[in-house]
Design an enzyme around this catalytic site. Structure first.
Site, mmCIF file in Angstrom:
data_model
loop_
_atom_site.group_PDB
_atom_site.id
_atom_site.type_symbol
_atom_site.label_atom_id
_atom_site.label_comp_id
_atom_site.label_asym_id
_atom_site.label_seq_id
_atom_site.Cartn_x
_atom_site.Cartn_y
_atom_site.Cartn_z
ATOM 1 N N ASN A 116 0.798 -1.242 0.000
ATOM 2 C CA ASN A 116 0.000 0.000 0.000
ATOM 3 C C ASN A 116 0.827 1.288 0.000
ATOM 4 O O ASN A 116 0.393 2.292 -0.551
ATOM 5 C CB ASN A 116 -1.026 -0.014 1.140
ATOM 6 C CG ASN A 116 -0.407 -0.067 2.504
ATOM 7 O OD1 ASN A 116 0.650 -0.632 2.680
ATOM 8 N ND2 ASN A 116 -1.065 0.533 3.465
ATOM 9 N N GLY A 189 2.560 -5.796 7.174
ATOM 10 C CA GLY A 189 1.492 -6.410 6.386
ATOM 11 C C GLY A 189 0.312 -6.776 7.250
ATOM 12 O O GLY A 189 0.081 -6.165 8.305
ATOM 13 N N SER A 190 -0.419 -7.784 6.812
ATOM 14 C CA SER A 190 -1.685 -8.113 7.465
ATOM 15 C C SER A 190 -1.463 -8.909 8.756
ATOM 16 O O SER A 190 -0.418 -9.530 8.948
ATOM 17 C CB SER A 190 -2.546 -8.933 6.503
ATOM 18 O OG SER A 190 -1.839 -10.099 6.138
ATOM 19 N N GLU A 211 4.614 -4.939 11.949
ATOM 20 C CA GLU A 211 3.813 -3.725 11.741
ATOM 21 C C GLU A 211 2.545 -4.166 11.030
ATOM 22 O O GLU A 211 2.555 -4.416 9.820
ATOM 23 C CB GLU A 211 4.605 -2.712 10.890
ATOM 24 C CG GLU A 211 5.856 -2.161 11.572
ATOM 25 C CD GLU A 211 5.527 -1.104 12.631
ATOM 26 O OE1 GLU A 211 4.407 -0.558 12.617
ATOM 27 O OE2 GLU A 211 6.388 -0.832 13.476
ATOM 28 N N CYS A 245 -2.891 1.730 6.455
ATOM 29 C CA CYS A 245 -3.060 0.932 7.676
ATOM 30 C C CYS A 245 -3.605 1.759 8.831
ATOM 31 O O CYS A 245 -4.281 1.236 9.708
ATOM 32 C CB CYS A 245 -1.735 0.298 8.072
ATOM 33 S SG CYS A 245 -0.415 1.512 8.256
ATOM 34 N N GLU A 334 -10.585 -5.131 9.163
ATOM 35 C CA GLU A 334 -10.066 -3.857 8.640
ATOM 36 C C GLU A 334 -10.586 -3.675 7.213
ATOM 37 O O GLU A 334 -10.509 -4.605 6.395
ATOM 38 C CB GLU A 334 -8.537 -3.958 8.647
ATOM 39 C CG GLU A 334 -7.824 -2.755 8.116
ATOM 40 C CD GLU A 334 -6.309 -2.994 8.043
ATOM 41 O OE1 GLU A 334 -5.859 -4.138 8.245
ATOM 42 O OE2 GLU A 334 -5.608 -2.015 7.778
HETATM 43 P P1 NAD Z 1 0.027 -9.039 3.276
HETATM 44 O O1 NAD Z 1 0.185 -9.510 4.664
HETATM 45 O O2 NAD Z 1 -0.906 -9.760 2.378
HETATM 46 O O3 NAD Z 1 1.438 -9.047 2.519
HETATM 47 C C1 NAD Z 1 2.589 -8.439 3.052
HETATM 48 C C2 NAD Z 1 3.817 -9.153 2.553
HETATM 49 O O4 NAD Z 1 3.780 -10.503 2.993
HETATM 50 C C3 NAD Z 1 3.941 -9.199 1.033
HETATM 51 O O5 NAD Z 1 5.289 -8.954 0.679
HETATM 52 C C4 NAD Z 1 3.535 -10.610 0.680
HETATM 53 O O6 NAD Z 1 4.212 -11.131 -0.451
HETATM 54 C C5 NAD Z 1 3.931 -11.393 1.906
HETATM 55 N N1 NAD Z 1 3.039 -12.543 2.135
HETATM 56 C C6 NAD Z 1 1.733 -12.643 1.784
HETATM 57 N N2 NAD Z 1 1.239 -13.847 2.159
HETATM 58 C C7 NAD Z 1 2.265 -14.499 2.761
HETATM 59 C C8 NAD Z 1 2.373 -15.787 3.366
HETATM 60 N N3 NAD Z 1 1.351 -16.628 3.421
HETATM 61 N N4 NAD Z 1 3.567 -16.142 3.886
HETATM 62 C C9 NAD Z 1 4.623 -15.306 3.847
HETATM 63 N N5 NAD Z 1 4.556 -14.061 3.275
HETATM 64 C C10 NAD Z 1 3.397 -13.674 2.738
HETATM 65 O O7 NAD Z 1 -0.331 -7.494 3.398
HETATM 66 P P2 NAD Z 1 -0.651 -6.458 2.237
HETATM 67 O O8 NAD Z 1 -1.947 -6.831 1.600
HETATM 68 O O9 NAD Z 1 0.518 -6.271 1.368
HETATM 69 O O10 NAD Z 1 -0.826 -5.126 3.084
HETATM 70 C C11 NAD Z 1 -2.022 -4.811 3.717
HETATM 71 C C12 NAD Z 1 -1.973 -5.040 5.203
HETATM 72 O O11 NAD Z 1 -0.801 -4.491 5.735
HETATM 73 C C13 NAD Z 1 -3.115 -4.361 5.928
HETATM 74 O O12 NAD Z 1 -3.603 -5.222 6.923
HETATM 75 C C14 NAD Z 1 -2.460 -3.142 6.556
HETATM 76 O O13 NAD Z 1 -3.111 -2.665 7.710
HETATM 77 C C15 NAD Z 1 -1.114 -3.651 6.851
HETATM 78 N N6 NAD Z 1 -0.154 -2.558 6.887
HETATM 79 C C16 NAD Z 1 0.392 -2.209 8.068
HETATM 80 C C17 NAD Z 1 1.270 -1.140 8.119
HETATM 81 C C18 NAD Z 1 1.926 -0.716 9.388
HETATM 82 O O14 NAD Z 1 2.865 0.072 9.316
HETATM 83 N N7 NAD Z 1 1.485 -1.172 10.547
HETATM 84 C C19 NAD Z 1 1.588 -0.438 6.961
HETATM 85 C C20 NAD Z 1 0.990 -0.829 5.780
HETATM 86 C C21 NAD Z 1 0.134 -1.902 5.743
#
Ligand code: NAD
Length: 460
Positions: A116, A189-190, A211, A245, A334
């Site tokens: 994002n 990430g998530s 995060e 996020c 979310e």
């Molecule tokens: P995501 O968790 O789907 O992916 C994040 C990363 O993890 C990507 O590089 C992806 O390739 C990898 N990934 C995905 N599935 C995986 C798995 N099963 N095993 C290992 N790695 C895997 O998140 P997203 O869709 O890229 O981002 C959105 C989420 O991130 C939202 O929940 C948002 O709130 C959160 N986010 C948090 C912050 C923060 O600073 N706290 C900032 C931005 C986004």
């Protein structure tokens, strides 16, 4: 690529063991080069982000390369003093001694980024990991191929690959990376993938920063200036197409002003974007999967504004939802898109029961002129961080730690907090030899026990 991963890591570990990254001037030089590369490739960064999800250049600068440059500047300016051994007060019980905290890099760090804010959330952790003297393998998101490729190109141009390298790919690559033995893992990430990362890290007892996200509430009472509140809410919610996020996930508004606030929000949405479909300032949803997820959330709820979409263009209008039940789909997880549910409250107990219905959020916002209400709210709820009478802006101050609590994350970074995240504090006591009080040595005596008890009473 998968086969190369163990080699990449062992080369990085070997490089780390050469002690080259311990040289602070070496780190500063490489950060200066990184800064220049980012400045000179500003147009490429804007273009990549636009190609990935139509992110406007203004938002790109403010939330991606602008923030990154500020973080590098801070690291360059303070690195010498941050990385110096820090003298701390010694304990009289250890007399004579001089006591220090040595700043020690962890070693080889894995950084996994989300889509994002694909530039900033990849490069910002990299800056402080490098500043602290680590080597880094960075895996940016596969959902923003243009920006991730640019991140890979910049890192390749600036760093020897044993010091920092980008590994691109999706879940299979991430899974393979997580099988390796890292010295630190930094994941953004998530929540669900955060749990996978934590499990993988536990296998090697690797420390992590997670995060993550969550449902960040925004409370609005009846003392607030409605038009200004609406303007700041529209900016914070629909920035990046709502894919932030820390975006206010939903509003909790005093019942008596709810309708006026909805009118003010509509007004501000129109002022900001006009017909959002044709606005250059309004990004698109990242992919079809998220688009479908978001449009499904609009089923069976009362749409107060917006709600139109175009699948071909991955366009979803800024949308307001009036009073969705807490068990409706839109209130389950979310939202991470341009949909803003508006709930109302009568009493402070109503607010508590709504907020405590969910896991501890990454952010919380309050719009109010009532100081007691504001302070009570800050103290009462557990959340990562937030802002009063605004949204998102706490993210931009590098003097503030950024991170979640509970399900919204573990650890924090930004500025010095980022340097500390990637640094092990090594405690060192340098003992003097010119005197050696004898009472701690065996054979122990009752009088020495009395003496040591007295010393603990006086000096600890
Ligand atoms: P995501 O968790 O789907 O992916 C994040 C990363 O993890 C990507 O590089 C992806 O390739 C990898 N990934 C995905 N599935 C995986 C798995 N099963 N095993 C290992 N790695 C895997 O998140 P997203 O869709 O890229 O981002 C959105 C989420 O991130 C939202 O929940 C948002 O709130 C959160 N986010 C948090 C912050 C923060 O600073 N706290 C900032 C931005 C986004």
């Amino acid at each position: 690529m998968l086969n190369n991963i163990p080699d990449i890591i062992s080369n990085q570990k070997a490089f780390f063991n050469t002690q080259k990254t311990k040289d602070v001037s070496f780190r500063i030089n490489v950060l200066k080069k990184l800064k220049q590369a980012i400045i000179s490739r500003e147009k490429d960064i804007f273009e990549a982000l636009h190609n990935d999800f139509k992110k406007p250049s203004f938002e790109a600068f403010l939330s991606e390369n602008g923030l990154v440059i500020a973080e590098i500047n801070l690291a360059i300016k303070h690195l010498k003093s941050w990385s110096k051994p820090e003298r701390v007060k010694s304990s009289v019980l250890l007399f004579p001694s001089k006591d220090y905290i040595y700043k020690s890099p962890y070693g080889t760090v894995l950084i996994i980024g989300p889509w994002n804010y694909p530039f900033q959330l990849a490069i910002n952790p990299l800056i402080m990991a490098i500043a602290a003297g680590n080597t880094v393998v960075l895996k940016p998101s596969e959902l923003t191929p243009n920006t991730s490729q640019l991140v890979a190109d910049i890192v390749k141009d600036i760093f020897p690959k044993e010091m920092a390298t980008v590994v691109q790919g999706s879940v299979d690559v991430s899974t393979e990376l997580l099988k390796q033995h890292w010295d630190y893992i930094f994941f953004t990430g998530s929540v669900s993938v955060g749990k996978i990362v934590a499990q993988a890290a536990a296998k090697h007892l690797t420390p992590v920063t997670l995060e993550l996200g969550g449902k960040s509430p925004c409370i609005i009472d009846d003392t607030t200036n409605l038009n200004l509140t609406a303007k700041r809410l529209v900016w914070g919610k629909f920035f990046n197409g709502g894919q932030t996020c820390i975006a206010p996930d939903y509003l909790i508004v005093k019942t008596s002003i709810k309708n006026d606030l909805i009118d003010a929000l509509k007004n501000e949405i129109l002022k900001a974007y006009g017909d959002a479909k044709n606005s250059e300032d309004y990004p698109r949803i990242i992919n079809r999967k998220n688009f479908t997820r978001l449009t499904q959330l609009l089923k069976g709820v009362t749409i107060a504004f917006g709600g139109d979409y175009n699948e071909e263009e991955l366009y979803l209008a800024p949308t307001l939802i009036d009073e969705p039940p807490l068990d409706s789909e839109v209130m389950k997880d979310e939202i991470f898109g341009p949909i803003l549910p508006i709930l109302s409250y009568e009493t402070e107990d109503d607010i508590t029961s709504i907020i405590q219905h969910f896991d501890r959020p990454l952010s919380l916002y309050v719009f109010s002129k009532n100081k007691r209400f504001v302070e009570n709210t800050i103290e009462k709820f557990s959340f990562g961080g937030g802002a009063i009478n605004d949204t998102l802006i706490h993210y931009g101050n590098a003097n503030l730690p950024f991170g979640g609590i509970g399900a919204s994350g573990i650890g924090a970074y930004h500025g010095k907090f980022g340097f500390d995240t990637f640094t092990h504090n090594k405690a060192i006591v340098k003992r003097g030899n010119w005197v050696d009080p004898p009472f701690r040595y065996a054979p122990y005596s009752t009088s020495n026990l009395r003496l040591i008890k007295t010393m603990f009473k006086w000096f600890s």
